[in-house]
Scaffold this motif. Structure first.
Motif, PDB file in Angstrom:
ATOM      1  N   ARG A 195      50.015  29.883 -40.433  1.00  0.00           N
ATOM      2  CA  ARG A 195      50.815  29.986 -41.285  1.00  0.00           C
ATOM      3  C   ARG A 195      52.191  30.976 -40.935  1.00  0.00           C
ATOM      4  NH1 ARG A 195      47.606  30.363 -47.081  1.00  0.00           N
ATOM      5  NH2 ARG A 195      47.212  28.013 -47.184  1.00  0.00           N
ATOM      6  N   GLU A 196      51.843  32.261 -40.229  1.00  0.00           N
ATOM      7  CA  GLU A 196      52.795  32.989 -40.091  1.00  0.00           C
ATOM      8  C   GLU A 196      53.642  32.567 -38.765  1.00  0.00           C
ATOM      9  OE1 GLU A 196      52.655  37.918 -39.280  1.00  0.00           O
ATOM     10  OE2 GLU A 196      50.963  36.941 -39.511  1.00  0.00           O
ATOM     11  N   VAL A 197      52.816  32.016 -37.507  1.00  0.00           N
ATOM     12  CA  VAL A 197      53.482  31.490 -36.625  1.00  0.00           C
ATOM     13  C   VAL A 197      54.423  30.381 -36.881  1.00  0.00           C
ATOM     14  CG1 VAL A 197      53.416  30.634 -34.202  1.00  0.00           C
ATOM     15  CG2 VAL A 197      51.956  32.368 -35.048  1.00  0.00           C
ATOM     16  N   ALA A 198      53.856  29.506 -37.847  1.00  0.00           N
ATOM     17  CA  ALA A 198      54.884  28.428 -38.462  1.00  0.00           C
ATOM     18  C   ALA A 198      55.215  27.338 -37.273  1.00  0.00           C
ATOM     19  CB  ALA A 198      55.672  28.647 -38.918  1.00  0.00           C
ATOM     20  N   PRO A 199      54.285  26.993 -36.244  1.00  0.00           N
ATOM     21  CA  PRO A 199      54.632  25.895 -35.247  1.00  0.00           C
ATOM     22  C   PRO A 199      54.799  24.493 -35.782  1.00  0.00           C
ATOM     23  CG  PRO A 199      52.141  26.270 -35.419  1.00  0.00           C
ATOM     24  CD  PRO A 199      52.799  27.299 -36.331  1.00  0.00           C
ATOM     25  N   ARG A 200      55.429  23.781 -35.186  1.00  0.00           N
ATOM     26  CA  ARG A 200      55.582  22.506 -35.559  1.00  0.00           C
ATOM     27  C   ARG A 200      54.205  21.738 -35.268  1.00  0.00           C
ATOM     28  NH1 ARG A 200      60.457  24.099 -33.502  1.00  0.00           N
ATOM     29  NH2 ARG A 200      62.203  23.781 -34.622  1.00  0.00           N
ATOM     30  N   HIS A 201      53.706  22.165 -34.200  1.00  0.00           N
ATOM     31  CA  HIS A 201      52.287  21.565 -33.924  1.00  0.00           C
ATOM     32  C   HIS A 201      51.256  22.572 -33.258  1.00  0.00           C
ATOM     33  CE1 HIS A 201      50.650  17.054 -33.389  1.00  0.00           C
ATOM     34  NE2 HIS A 201      49.598  17.999 -33.187  1.00  0.00           N
ATOM     35  N   PRO A 202      50.225  22.873 -34.111  1.00  0.00           N
ATOM     36  CA  PRO A 202      49.265  23.742 -32.960  1.00  0.00           C
ATOM     37  C   PRO A 202      48.027  22.685 -32.458  1.00  0.00           C
ATOM     38  CG  PRO A 202      48.780  23.509 -35.778  1.00  0.00           C
ATOM     39  CD  PRO A 202      50.244  22.773 -35.598  1.00  0.00           C
ATOM     40  N   TYR A 203      47.735  23.088 -31.522  1.00  0.00           N
ATOM     41  CA  TYR A 203      46.737  22.452 -30.608  1.00  0.00           C
ATOM     42  C   TYR A 203      45.653  23.521 -30.407  1.00  0.00           C
ATOM     43  CZ  TYR A 203      50.244  18.959 -29.550  1.00  0.00           C
ATOM     44  OH  TYR A 203      51.329  18.066 -29.582  1.00  0.00           O
ATOM     45  N   ALA A 204      44.161  22.875 -30.512  1.00  0.00           N
ATOM     46  CA  ALA A 204      43.164  23.794 -30.420  1.00  0.00           C
ATOM     47  C   ALA A 204      42.771  24.121 -28.963  1.00  0.00           C
ATOM     48  CB  ALA A 204      41.839  23.100 -31.064  1.00  0.00           C
ATOM     49  N   ILE A 205      42.572  25.379 -28.823  1.00  0.00           N
ATOM     50  CA  ILE A 205      42.061  25.877 -27.354  1.00  0.00           C
ATOM     51  C   ILE A 205      40.896  26.725 -27.590  1.00  0.00           C
ATOM     52  CG2 ILE A 205      44.247  25.249 -26.188  1.00  0.00           C
ATOM     53  CD1 ILE A 205      44.362  28.480 -26.072  1.00  0.00           C
ATOM     54  N   HIS A 206      40.186  27.242 -26.742  1.00  0.00           N
ATOM     55  CA  HIS A 206      39.311  28.087 -26.857  1.00  0.00           C
ATOM     56  C   HIS A 206      38.097  27.754 -27.832  1.00  0.00           C
ATOM     57  CE1 HIS A 206      37.612  32.362 -26.774  1.00  0.00           C
ATOM     58  NE2 HIS A 206      38.901  32.762 -25.884  1.00  0.00           N
TER      59      HIS A 206
END
Length: 136
Positions: free
Chosen positions: A78-89
């Motif tokens: 929510r804070e970063v507000a990316p257009r699209h998060p992708y899972a890593i790690h």
């Protein structure tokens, strides 16, 4: 490299964000950790979970680690507000854990406001160039 520095490599401009690894526990010393913003569009926060000072198109979201809770991830997205998060790690998660994280961060979750994806090993995605992004 340190927070606020930038460099060019392989045709990309990379900006450095962050200084410290996310806290695991007060009894475990924090270590240095930085994230990288590539061409103003793709952000890999490392394990620092630093919030960049600009809107990003794609966030590579470290979804599992000894510092991680699902609530913290929701707040971070929510804070970063990316257009699209992708899972890593997420290599230590089994299928149940992956489904649970995807449920909380995906369309049926508490509303991070962005589509959430976990790419299959070896899969890729094309991201628009930073210059093609509308300003936030």
């Amino acid at each position: 490299m340190g927070h606020g520095e930038a460099f060019d490599t392989a045709g990309f401009t990379v900006e450095v964000h962050g200084t410290w690894h996310e806290t695991i526990h007060p009894d475990i010393p924090r270590v240095g950790n930085i994230g990288f913003l590539v061409d103003g569009t793709l952000f890999h926060p490392g394990d620092a979970l630093t919030v960049p000072d600009t809107r990003v198109d794609a966030l590579l979201l470290p979804v599992h680690g000894p510092w991680s809770t699902t609530g913290r991830l929701i707040d971070y997205v929510r804070e970063v507000a990316p257009r699209h998060p992708y899972a890593i790690h997420d290599g230590a998660l089994n299928d149940t854990g992956l489904a649970m994280v995807g449920g909380f961060l995906g369309a049926g979750g508490p509303g991070t406001g962005a589509p959430y994806d976990r790419l299959a090993v070896g899969a890729g995605v094309d991201l628009p160039a930073a210059s093609a992004q509308p300003s936030a």
